[in-house]
Write an enzyme that holds these catalytic residues in place. Structure first.
Site, mmCIF file in Angstrom:
data_model
loop_
_atom_site.group_PDB
_atom_site.id
_atom_site.type_symbol
_atom_site.label_atom_id
_atom_site.label_comp_id
_atom_site.label_asym_id
_atom_site.label_seq_id
_atom_site.Cartn_x
_atom_site.Cartn_y
_atom_site.Cartn_z
ATOM 1 N N ASP A 44 0.852 -1.193 0.000
ATOM 2 C CA ASP A 44 0.000 0.000 0.000
ATOM 3 C C ASP A 44 0.896 1.254 0.000
ATOM 4 O O ASP A 44 1.817 1.363 0.819
ATOM 5 C CB ASP A 44 -0.860 -0.049 1.278
ATOM 6 C CG ASP A 44 -1.989 0.970 1.279
ATOM 7 O OD1 ASP A 44 -2.400 1.396 0.193
ATOM 8 O OD2 ASP A 44 -2.469 1.303 2.388
ATOM 9 N N HIS A 45 0.632 2.181 -0.895
ATOM 10 C CA HIS A 45 1.353 3.466 -0.950
ATOM 11 C C HIS A 45 2.872 3.341 -0.989
ATOM 12 O O HIS A 45 3.579 3.959 -0.155
ATOM 13 C CB HIS A 45 0.943 4.374 0.229
ATOM 14 C CG HIS A 45 -0.472 4.844 0.127
ATOM 15 N ND1 HIS A 45 -0.892 5.825 -0.734
ATOM 16 C CD2 HIS A 45 -1.589 4.422 0.770
ATOM 17 C CE1 HIS A 45 -2.194 6.000 -0.622
ATOM 18 N NE2 HIS A 45 -2.645 5.145 0.274
ATOM 19 N N ASP A 54 2.650 4.944 -5.448
ATOM 20 C CA ASP A 54 1.914 6.195 -5.281
ATOM 21 C C ASP A 54 2.820 7.352 -5.671
ATOM 22 O O ASP A 54 3.444 7.999 -4.823
ATOM 23 C CB ASP A 54 1.422 6.342 -3.837
ATOM 24 C CG ASP A 54 0.613 7.631 -3.653
ATOM 25 O OD1 ASP A 54 0.507 8.404 -4.630
ATOM 26 O OD2 ASP A 54 0.106 7.857 -2.546
ATOM 27 N N GLY A 75 -7.699 7.901 7.553
ATOM 28 C CA GLY A 75 -7.919 8.159 8.975
ATOM 29 C C GLY A 75 -9.377 8.384 9.337
ATOM 30 O O GLY A 75 -10.286 8.248 8.509
ATOM 31 N N HIS A 103 -9.379 4.926 -2.182
ATOM 32 C CA HIS A 103 -8.642 4.973 -0.904
ATOM 33 C C HIS A 103 -9.485 5.739 0.117
ATOM 34 O O HIS A 103 -10.457 6.391 -0.234
ATOM 35 C CB HIS A 103 -7.295 5.680 -1.100
ATOM 36 C CG HIS A 103 -6.267 4.802 -1.712
ATOM 37 N ND1 HIS A 103 -5.169 4.351 -1.021
ATOM 38 C CD2 HIS A 103 -6.195 4.240 -2.947
ATOM 39 C CE1 HIS A 103 -4.460 3.577 -1.815
ATOM 40 N NE2 HIS A 103 -5.048 3.494 -2.996
ATOM 41 N N SER A 163 -11.476 4.753 2.383
ATOM 42 C CA SER A 163 -12.873 4.328 2.248
ATOM 43 C C SER A 163 -13.477 3.734 3.505
ATOM 44 O O SER A 163 -14.466 3.000 3.431
ATOM 45 C CB SER A 163 -13.001 3.343 1.084
ATOM 46 O OG SER A 163 -12.813 4.043 -0.114
ATOM 47 N N ASN A 209 -10.094 0.422 -0.251
ATOM 48 C CA ASN A 209 -9.125 0.359 0.850
ATOM 49 C C ASN A 209 -9.756 0.718 2.187
ATOM 50 O O ASN A 209 -10.330 1.803 2.343
ATOM 51 C CB ASN A 209 -7.994 1.358 0.584
ATOM 52 C CG ASN A 209 -7.014 0.845 -0.443
ATOM 53 O OD1 ASN A 209 -7.313 -0.059 -1.214
ATOM 54 N ND2 ASN A 209 -5.829 1.424 -0.453
ATOM 55 N N ASP A 213 -8.830 0.616 6.367
ATOM 56 C CA ASP A 213 -7.929 0.385 7.497
ATOM 57 C C ASP A 213 -8.561 0.921 8.790
ATOM 58 O O ASP A 213 -8.720 0.221 9.788
ATOM 59 C CB ASP A 213 -6.585 1.078 7.225
ATOM 60 C CG ASP A 213 -5.544 0.767 8.287
ATOM 61 O OD1 ASP A 213 -5.853 0.028 9.238
ATOM 62 O OD2 ASP A 213 -4.402 1.257 8.184
ATOM 63 N N THR A 214 -8.966 2.197 8.739
ATOM 64 C CA THR A 214 -9.442 2.870 9.960
ATOM 65 C C THR A 214 -10.589 2.128 10.660
ATOM 66 O O THR A 214 -10.583 2.002 11.891
ATOM 67 C CB THR A 214 -9.870 4.311 9.607
ATOM 68 O OG1 THR A 214 -8.700 5.006 9.141
ATOM 69 C CG2 THR A 214 -10.444 5.046 10.801
HETATM 70 P P1 13P Z 1 -9.030 4.534 5.705
HETATM 71 O O1 13P Z 1 -8.147 5.333 6.606
HETATM 72 O O2 13P Z 1 -10.263 5.272 5.319
HETATM 73 O O3 13P Z 1 -9.341 3.186 6.242
HETATM 74 O O4 13P Z 1 -8.232 4.313 4.337
HETATM 75 C C1 13P Z 1 -7.226 3.358 4.228
HETATM 76 C C2 13P Z 1 -6.456 3.464 2.976
HETATM 77 O O5 13P Z 1 -6.815 4.131 2.023
HETATM 78 C C3 13P Z 1 -5.211 2.700 2.908
HETATM 79 O O6 13P Z 1 -4.492 2.917 1.747
HETATM 80 O O1 G3H Z 2 -2.323 4.218 3.881
HETATM 81 C C1 G3H Z 2 -2.959 4.271 4.894
HETATM 82 C C2 G3H Z 2 -3.185 3.136 5.762
HETATM 83 O O2 G3H Z 2 -4.197 3.432 6.673
HETATM 84 C C3 G3H Z 2 -1.917 2.666 6.417
HETATM 85 O O3 G3H Z 2 -1.529 3.541 7.391
HETATM 86 O O4 G3H Z 2 0.888 4.099 7.103
HETATM 87 O O5 G3H Z 2 -0.225 4.171 9.344
HETATM 88 O O6 G3H Z 2 0.277 1.978 8.240
HETATM 89 P P1 G3H Z 2 -0.057 3.457 8.063
HETATM 90 ZN ZN ZN Z 3 -4.629 4.842 0.875
#
Ligand code: 13P
Ligand code: G3H
Ligand code: ZN
Length: 343
Positions: free
Chosen positions: A83-84, A105, A190, A223, A225, A266, A268-269
């Site tokens: 990711d990124h 990215d 976030g 992203h 999302s 994507n 994560d949050t």
């Molecule tokens: P969120 O912070 O909305 O979960 O997004 C995660 C993300 O885009 C990771 O690349």
């Molecule tokens: O890219 C965003 C994801 O939420 C990952 O976050 O870089 O804190 O691991 P992070």
């Molecule tokens: Zn992202």
């Protein structure tokens, strides 16, 4: 089943008209939560690690946990995605380690904060595509820049300053040959994305639809999302947390995206919130506990619930056994054929 190609997962998702969640991980419990959710819902799945996750976990640990996941859940097509990625070198090291998909990215410079120029983005992304495809590895690129800076990615601001230009998106895909394209439509990483339920003035779904019309065969990626559900916020705040009022991306907007070319979403949050809430609850209600399993088990279960729900909402549920995964070796031939045809 070995780790498989993201390109195939997204091609299949396009055929079936569904989206595939890409969930971030840093440790074993998060991988287990996702795999259990995938088994329960019979979903193909993308697990992704950021640069931060690679350094937190020492990425070799993460890689071997992913191999264990592939071995223990052989019925689940499973992609390991970077990711990124912020540079050619970051992507190269992920490919060398065994990631089956990488994101370059190039929308930001290597610092992950400063927007790059279109030409810089094309140059670095194309270099990664050339290398990755030789190894059978999928590439996601990004055009336009996400807002926010909360977790270290993003150019800051509201996210509206660098919404993707559809014409640039077309040119970017043509010049780089990426397999999937992340676009900026006003979201950010976030918990603090929007100060009220987002409407079209801040979440640019119309822009996404326009890009899909111009690039109907390109897999789009959303992203930032997470939906930041109120119930997950409430658990955290009920047990001593201090989240400020906030809104994420409503699931129905993501579903609108899926009907318009979004194939990778994507998240994560939302999982971070679920884990934190579950741990806080144990700490608050059973302060005598000190065995990490007493709070990591409920945390893992809480994350599994969120992931299983998203898998159902994105439509990937039920699709794990639709197709026979193509090996990374076979993908090398696929890409070699593609570049020979282009010459
Ligand atoms: P969120 O912070 O909305 O979960 O997004 C995660 C993300 O885009 C990771 O690349
Ligand atoms: O890219 C965003 C994801 O939420 C990952 O976050 O870089 O804190 O691991 P992070
Ligand atoms: Zn992202």
């Amino acid at each position: 089943m070995p780790l498989v190609s993201m390109r195939q997962l997204l091609d299949e998702a396009a055929k079936g008209g569904y989206g595939v969640g890409a969930f971030n991980v840093n440790n074993m419990e998060q991988i287990q939560a996702i795999m259990e959710a995938a088994r329960e819902t019979k979903s193909p799945v993308i697990i992704q690690a950021s640069r931060g996750a690679r350094s937190y976990s020492q990425d070799k640990f993460l890689y071997h946990l992913m191999l264990a996941a592939a071995e223990l859940y052989p019925e689940i097509p499973l992609v390991m995605h970077l990711d990124h990625g912020n540079s050619f070198e970051t992507c190269k090291s992920a490919i060398e380690l065994g990631f089956t998909s990488v994101m370059m990215d190039g929308s930001l410079k290597e610092d992950g904060k400063t927007p790059s120029t279109f030409d810089e983005n094309v140059a670095v992304t194309k270099a990664v595509v050339d290398l990755a495809h030789k190894h059978g590895v999928t590439v996601e690129g990004e055009i336009g820049v996400l807002g926010g800076i909360e977790d270290g990615h993003g150019a800051g601001g509201s996210g509206l300053e660098h919404v993707t230009d559809p014409e640039q998106a077309v040119e970017f895909v043509k010049k780089t040959g990426v397999d999937a394209l992340a676009i900026a439509i006003g979201t950010s990483h976030g918990a603090y994305k929007f100060s009220k339920k987002p409407d079209g003035s801040v979440l640019k779904m119309d822009r996404l639809i326009e890009i899909h019309k111009r690039l109907p065969h390109v897999h789009l990626v959303m992203h930032g999302s997470s939906s930041v559900p109120q119930d997950l916020q409430d658990v955290i705040n009920q047990y001593g947390g201090k989240l400020k009022p906030t809104w994420g991306v409503p699931v129905e907007e993501i579903q609108l995206g899926i009907r318009n070319g979004v194939r990778k979403i994507n998240v994560d949050t939302d999982n971070r919130l679920a884990i934190t809430g579950a741990i806080r609850k144990v700490f608050a209600e059973q302060p005598e506990k000190f065995d990490p399993r007493d709070y990591l088990k409920p945390a893992r279960e809480a994350m599994k619930k969120v992931v299983a729900l998203r898998m159902t909402q994105f439509g990937q549920a039920g699709h794990a056994s639709d197709y026979k995964p193509i090996s990374i070796e076979e993908m090398k031939k696929f890409y070699a054929g593609q570049s020979a045809a282009a010459k």
